[in-house]
Write a protein that holds these residues in place. Structure first.
Motif, short mmCIF file in Angstrom:
data_model
loop_
_atom_site.label_atom_id
_atom_site.label_comp_id
_atom_site.label_asym_id
_atom_site.label_seq_id
_atom_site.Cartn_x
_atom_site.Cartn_y
_atom_site.Cartn_z
N LYS A 180 0.83 -1.21 0.00
CA LYS A 180 0.00 0.00 0.00
C LYS A 180 0.86 1.26 0.00
CE LYS A 180 -4.13 1.98 1.96
NZ LYS A 180 -5.19 1.89 2.94
N GLY A 181 0.67 2.09 -1.00
CA GLY A 181 1.42 3.35 -1.09
C GLY A 181 2.87 3.18 -1.53
N LYS A 182 3.27 1.95 -1.84
CA LYS A 182 4.65 1.70 -2.25
C LYS A 182 4.72 1.35 -3.74
CE LYS A 182 6.62 1.39 2.03
NZ LYS A 182 5.46 1.46 2.92
N LYS A 183 5.93 1.32 -4.26
CA LYS A 183 6.13 1.00 -5.68
C LYS A 183 6.96 -0.26 -5.84
CE LYS A 183 4.28 4.75 -7.56
NZ LYS A 183 2.94 4.60 -8.14
N VAL A 184 6.66 -1.00 -6.88
CA VAL A 184 7.51 -2.13 -7.26
C VAL A 184 8.82 -1.55 -7.80
CG1 VAL A 184 7.77 -4.08 -8.86
CG2 VAL A 184 5.55 -3.63 -7.80
N ALA A 185 9.96 -2.03 -7.32
CA ALA A 185 11.26 -1.49 -7.73
C ALA A 185 11.44 -1.60 -9.25
CB ALA A 185 12.38 -2.24 -7.01
N ASP A 186 12.20 -0.68 -9.82
CA ASP A 186 12.36 -0.62 -11.28
C ASP A 186 13.04 -1.85 -11.86
OD1 ASP A 186 11.14 1.80 -11.41
OD2 ASP A 186 13.00 2.98 -11.34
N ASN A 187 13.87 -2.52 -11.07
CA ASN A 187 14.64 -3.64 -11.61
C ASN A 187 13.89 -4.97 -11.62
OD1 ASN A 187 14.89 -3.55 -8.70
ND2 ASN A 187 16.37 -5.21 -8.90
N VAL A 188 12.66 -4.96 -11.09
CA VAL A 188 11.86 -6.20 -11.11
C VAL A 188 10.47 -5.92 -11.68
CG1 VAL A 188 13.01 -7.31 -9.14
CG2 VAL A 188 11.02 -5.84 -8.74
N ARG A 189 9.80 -7.00 -12.10
CA ARG A 189 8.39 -6.88 -12.47
C ARG A 189 7.60 -7.77 -11.53
NH1 ARG A 189 12.16 -10.07 -15.88
NH2 ARG A 189 11.19 -12.10 -15.98
N MET A 190 6.38 -7.34 -11.22
CA MET A 190 5.55 -8.13 -10.31
C MET A 190 4.28 -8.57 -11.02
SD MET A 190 4.10 -7.27 -6.52
CE MET A 190 3.24 -8.54 -5.58
N ILE A 191 3.97 -9.84 -10.88
CA ILE A 191 2.76 -10.40 -11.48
C ILE A 191 1.87 -10.93 -10.37
CG2 ILE A 191 1.86 -12.21 -13.00
CD1 ILE A 191 4.63 -12.06 -14.47
#
Lengths: 178, 427
Positions: free
Chosen positions: B324-335
């Motif tokens: 919540k309110g956070k971002k997935v880091a640029d170096n990974v993708r989340m599915i």
């Protein structure tokens, strides 16, 4: 009853899993013949080359603990049988794989750890040729022949497993009986 | 001498003993999906036995690759779809209504205490969470099950695994089952049933019990089981309210399946999880399990939240709480793959989907997909994933890929930092 015996392919590692026997990406095929070329395609093991001449010429696999662990895919025994492999010998097997072998009228034979060690001692890795096994289902023995001679090992088989082998599989057996 | 839950089930379902130690049982449920069932359907056709023993006891779903990704998977779906129609199988779930088999079938109330269940899928052991005997089988067993409603099993020896203690912050059913697998090893329960007992299990909801039983096969177990109790009754109540005058009456009826106090077990183990920290796998074996503190910082390329192990609402809630309110880091993708349409819809309503999307995660439809490297998030050679799934064999999520099995909390925290991360810092 199928033919049980031939040159041994030595796979000296425990936990060879169904993803290694037949990768999931080939499960989109609905006919077992399509599995044939991909048997053991993803197996990473020193000295093992996919579809090497010894792999093509052998019809018996010798391996270690927990052979066939992982997925329930019967594509694993199908891929084996498509390549002539009707026998796997190991100290023990994952339950579903073992059942799938007998359900297809094939054999997953358990020998003692020290007997397995003794047979592995005849090999120089997965490229070994000239070591063969022949199975006598009635006598419940497997005879291993190499340049060093011949030795016979006994194994136990329940009368039910033997009936499946004789019938050619569980469907044939169940259809006749139930 | 008392009996275990599974001994009681075997006794009540026995058709025949073809030899000592082999039991042919009547089946209450035969579950089918589009990967392992079509070869059985085609074989039955070839043998001129294109029929089923009971269309009401057979449930079918397209889940492994859905929507179809190519002509081959489209054909598998078509074979299952046509068969379900031809056989009059009413509980058949196709695109738009389909979910991961071991999530959607429990959700529909198809499994009850005392049932015998088979499916051509190794994670069928999941359904033992209801106090059922549920075993993964191959296609031939499935085929005979479809045709005759029977299946053969060896004697049901049981390993009793007592789990005690209250989990610390950041520790969930997934961490517990990973630590149990580490203790038992990959074939420590082979040809046996894993019966999960103890106050940890008593206090666990059905979602957590399904997670425990789901991974029983990773120790070689035929089925995982939990004893039916009020938690089971509460979960099933919408489906059984017509059969019982009250929940207490249902509980009293279900109690007949519970293992007797003097039941005999092949093996008994106890594990205290009160000091357990989040767990994660290393290498390519599910029993190579380490504390997150040892694994922190490992390189990741993908985070996968979903599957029959951890794609339920509770799992999405835990991950959403962290993201919540956070971002997935640029170096990974989340599915994120909610395991059923209902879970997806409930997650939408609860605001979890928005949290995942705002964080930059991709939401897929319910499917097994990437868990076994078939679609929707296959890894490239040399890539690593933190995944809430159940199996980390070499190549499982894609050839040359590494899978670190972990809880939804660890997966979510790892998404934020872009590397394996201890979730306790985000709680």
């Amino acid at each position: 009853m199928k033919n049980f015996g031939g040159q041994i392919l030595f796979l000296d590692r425990s936990d060879i899993n169904t993803d290694e026997i037949i990768p999931a990406k080939y499960l989109t095929e609905v006919e077992r013949v399509a599995m044939g070329p991909h048997l053991l395609e993803d197996l990473k093991m020193e000295g093992f080359t996919h579809m090497s001449q010894p792999m093509k010429d052998s019809t018996v696999i010798l391996s270690r603990d927990n052979f066939g662990c992982g997925s329930s895919r019967e594509h694993a025994p199908w891929a084996l049988e498509e390549n002539g492999y009707t026998v796997v010998i190991a100290p023990n097997f994952a339950r579903i794989f073992r059942g799938n072998m007998y359900n297809n009228g094939c054999m997953a034979i358990e020998l003692k750890e020290e007997e397995i060690d003794e047979i592995f001692a005849l090999s120089s890795g997965p490229e070994t040729t000239g070591v063969s096994a022949s199975v006598d289902v009635d006598a419940q023995t497997v005879s291993v022949k190499s340049s060093k001679g011949e030795k016979t090992y006994s194994f136990t088989l329940s009368s039910y497993d033997k009936d499946l082998v004789m019938a050619g599989g569980w469907l044939e057996y169940a259809d006749a009986k139930y | 001498m008392g009996k275990t839950l599974v001994e009681k089930i075997f006794e009540s379902h026995l058709v025949d003993n073809p030899c000592e130690g082999v039991h042919v049982l009547n089946l209450d449920r035969v579950f089918c999906h589009e990967i392992t069932t079509p070869p059985a359907i085609l074989d039955l056709k070839r043998r001129d036995k294109y029929r089923v023993f009971d269309p009401d006891k057979i449930k079918a779903v397209i889940d492994h690759v859905t929507p179809a990704k190519d002509s081959l998977t489209a054909t598998q779906g078509k074979i299952l779809r046509d068969w379900a129609k031809d056989m009059g199988i009413k509980d058949y779930f196709d695109i738009g209504r389909n979910g991961v088999c071991h999530a959607i079938f429990p959700e529909k109330g198809f499994v009850r205490p005392g049932f015998t269940v088979i499916m051509g899928d190794s994670h069928t052991c999941t359904h033992g969470a209801f106090g059922a005997f549920a075993a993964g089988v191959g296609t031939t067993d499935l085929e005979v099950g479809i045709l005759k409603g029977i299946c053969a099993f060896k004697s049901p020896e049981t390993t009793k695994i007592t789990i005690t203690g209250t989990p610390a912050k950041g520790v969930y059913a997934k961490d517990v089952i990973l630590s149990v697998i580490k203790m038992m090893t990959t074939n420590g329960v082979t040809n046996r049933v894993a019966e999960f007992r103890g106050d940890f299990v008593d206090n666990l909801g059905m979602d957590g019990r399904l997670t425990l039983c789901n991974m029983a096969v990773e120790m070689g177990a035929t089925s995982g089981v939990c004893l039916p109790d009020m938690t089971t009754v509460e979960y099933l109540w919408p489906f059984i309210a017509g059969d019982y005058a009250s929940k207490e009456e249902a509980l009293a009826d279900f109690a007949k399946w519970r293992s007797d106090d003097d039941a005999v077990y092949a093996d008994e183990r106890t594990i205290d999880i009160s000091k357990l920290v989040p767990q994660v796998t290393d290498e390519y074996r599910p029993d190579v399990v380490k504390d997150i503190t040892e694994m922190e910082g490992r390189e990741l390329h993908q985070i996968y939240l979903g599957s029959c192990t951890n794609g339920r609402l509770e799992d999405l809630a835990i991950a959403a709480g962290i993201l919540k309110g956070k971002k997935v880091a640029d170096n990974v993708r989340m599915i994120v793959s909610p395991a059923t349409p209902k879970i997806y819809s409930d997650a939408l309503e609860a605001g979890y989907v928005k949290i995942f999307m705002d964080a930059g995660a991709c939401l897929t439809n319910p499917t097994c997909g990437a868990c076994l490297g078939m679609s929707n998030g296959v890894l490239a050679e040399g890539e690593a994933a933190a995944a809430t799934t159940n199996r980390n064999f070499n190549g499982r999520m894609g050839k040359g890929g590494m899978v670190h099995l972990c809880s939804p909390a660890t997966a979510a925290a790892s998404a934020i930092e872009g590397k394996l991360t201890d979730p306790r810092r985000y709680m």
